[in-house]
Write a protein that holds these residues in place. Structure first.
Motif, short mmCIF file in Angstrom:
data_model
loop_
_atom_site.label_atom_id
_atom_site.label_comp_id
_atom_site.label_asym_id
_atom_site.label_seq_id
_atom_site.Cartn_x
_atom_site.Cartn_y
_atom_site.Cartn_z
N ALA A 124 0.82 -1.22 0.00
CA ALA A 124 0.00 0.00 0.00
C ALA A 124 0.85 1.27 0.00
N THR A 125 2.12 1.16 0.40
CA THR A 125 2.98 2.35 0.46
C THR A 125 3.68 2.65 -0.86
N ILE A 126 3.55 1.73 -1.82
CA ILE A 126 4.37 1.85 -3.04
C ILE A 126 3.93 2.99 -3.98
N PRO A 127 2.62 3.11 -4.29
CA PRO A 127 2.25 4.02 -5.39
C PRO A 127 2.66 5.48 -5.18
N VAL A 128 2.53 6.01 -3.96
CA VAL A 128 2.87 7.42 -3.74
C VAL A 128 4.29 7.55 -3.18
N ALA A 129 4.54 6.97 -2.02
CA ALA A 129 5.81 7.24 -1.34
C ALA A 129 7.00 6.53 -2.00
N VAL A 130 6.86 5.23 -2.22
CA VAL A 130 8.03 4.46 -2.69
C VAL A 130 8.41 4.84 -4.12
N THR A 131 7.41 5.03 -4.99
CA THR A 131 7.77 5.39 -6.37
C THR A 131 8.36 6.81 -6.41
N SER A 132 7.97 7.68 -5.48
CA SER A 132 8.60 9.03 -5.43
C SER A 132 10.10 8.89 -5.18
N ALA A 133 10.44 7.99 -4.27
CA ALA A 133 11.86 7.77 -3.96
C ALA A 133 12.60 7.21 -5.18
N LEU A 134 11.99 6.23 -5.85
CA LEU A 134 12.62 5.65 -7.04
C LEU A 134 12.81 6.72 -8.11
N ASN A 135 11.75 7.51 -8.35
CA ASN A 135 11.83 8.56 -9.38
C ASN A 135 12.93 9.56 -9.06
N ALA A 136 13.05 9.93 -7.76
CA ALA A 136 14.04 10.93 -7.35
C ALA A 136 15.46 10.43 -7.60
N VAL A 137 15.72 9.20 -7.18
CA VAL A 137 17.08 8.65 -7.33
C VAL A 137 17.38 8.43 -8.82
N ASP A 138 16.39 7.94 -9.57
CA ASP A 138 16.57 7.76 -11.02
C ASP A 138 16.94 9.09 -11.67
N GLN A 139 16.21 10.13 -11.29
CA GLN A 139 16.39 11.44 -11.96
C GLN A 139 17.77 12.02 -11.71
#
Ligand SMILES: NC(=O)c1ccc[n+]([C@@H]2O[C@H](COP(=O)([O-])OP(=O)(O)OC[C@H]3O[C@@H](n4cnc5c(N)ncnc54)[C@H](OP(=O)(O)O)[C@@H]3O)[C@@H](O)[C@H]2O)c1
Length: 307
Positions: A124-139
């Motif tokens: 349940a934590t993945i769609p907003v919080a966890v993907t934000s972290a992935l997107n930030a590090v990817d960027q």
């Protein structure tokens, strides 16, 4: 009809209310789910306060709180592929249907099947919080061995950002209040307690030549203070403060498609990522769950168990 928790007008916590609503009808791009766990985010109280009324379109009040959840599929829109009735899925709602509710609709393209071995509350934590972290590090795109500063490392996005960065071989310095030290250090962060005095000076002591990148999760004066720590002007990304562009940085470009959800889920199943669900509330205490996040100093993730 099923029970929901939301707000009867835009405003502070006093406008929150439990109410019954008809089960939402999924459009062709959505799935209807029985929610098992809803995750709580700062986005929820920001939407309640009225920062983006267009999010709710023409829908009448009361609006339902919550943007992400895990649930069991009850019905599938005609255009949704790869999801069937009875599947346990996790995803987000894009039409303002909310997730602090016994039933809701999730957007099919922003929803994935929960893999074997993944807990409902973690998913349940993945769609907003966890993907934000992935997107930030990817960027930021930093190479292994580089040093990243995570500003606001102890919250829902921060602890995940630190783990994703460590997983890619980055050194992580993280700022937070005193209560964040233990968990931050447990995930390999060199911790800077901003209550000990000037956080910028403390980071400079650790990295005299500055850092290779900054992920900002706090914004405002705190962002403006830490941004110059990046050796290269453009290597600052914020998930929360668009004025980062005035500092030469960028907002994190958000992507929540199914492949990102699956990528995050796989990291959890492989034991490489823990979302640190630190507090779980029953649905009857949804107001307390949101209040904990709204006070601004949450540790890890807060979720609502609908079981
Ligand atoms: N754009 C998007 O799609 C998106 C997605 C997710 C989140 N966000 C935004 O990103 C922000 C962070 O989200 P979150 O879920 O991580 O929030 P959170 O769980 O509430 O965590 C925020 C953390 O920042 C810490 N903090 C506050 N002031 C600080 C300061 N001056 N220096 C260092 N740390 C400080 C807080 O506690 P302590 O002060 O006690 O350390 C807390 O741990 C929110 O504004 C949220 O709305 C945006």
């Amino acid at each position: 009809m099923s029970e929901a928790f939301g707000f009867r007008e835009f405003g502070g916590p006093q406008v929150q209310v439990f109410f019954d609503r008809p089960d939402p009808v999924p459009n062709p791009a959505e799935v209807l789910v029985r929610v098992t766990v809803a995750s709580v985010n700062p986005l929820d109280f920001k939407l309640r306060s009225g920062i983006a009324p267009q999010f709710y379109g023409e829908q009448p009040f009361p609006h339902v709180l919550g943007a992400e959840a895990t649930g069991v599929v009850l019905a599938v829109g005609a255009e949704v592929e790869g999801i069937a009735v009875g599947d346990t899925v996790f995803g987000c709602t894009l039409t303002g249907a909310g997730t602090f509710a016994r039933t809701t609709v999730l957007d099919g393209a922003n929803t994935a099947r929960k893999p074997e071995g993944l807990r409902d509350d973690w998913a349940a934590t993945i769609p907003v919080a966890v993907t934000s972290a992935l997107n930030a590090v990817d960027q930021l795109g930093l190479p292994g061995g580089a040093t990243v500063l995570v500003n606001g490392v102890g919250g829902g996005v921060g602890l995940v950002t630190a783990q994703v960065a460590r997983d890619r071989g980055l050194n992580v310095i993280g700022t937070g209040g005193t209560a964040k030290r233990t968990l931050a250090e447990a995930v390999g962060v060199t911790f800077v307690d901003y209550t000990d005095g000037d956080a910028v000076r403390q980071v400079r002591d650790l990295a005299p030549d500055g850092v290779d990148g900054v992920v900002d999760l706090v914004g405002g004066a705190s962002l403006r203070a830490v941004a110059p720590l990046a050796r290269e002007v453009g290597k600052v990304v914020s998930v929360t403060d668009p004025t980062v562009s005035e500092l030469g940085g960028e907002m994190v470009r958000r992507r929540v498609d199914r492949s990102d959800l699956e990528r995050a889920a796989a990291l959890m199943v492989q034991g490489r990522l823990d979302p640190y669900v630190v507090k779980t509330y029953p649905f009857s205490q949804a107001a307390e769950a949101l209040a904990l996040v709204e006070h601004g100093h949450a540790l890890g993730k807060v979720v609502i168990d609908m079981a």
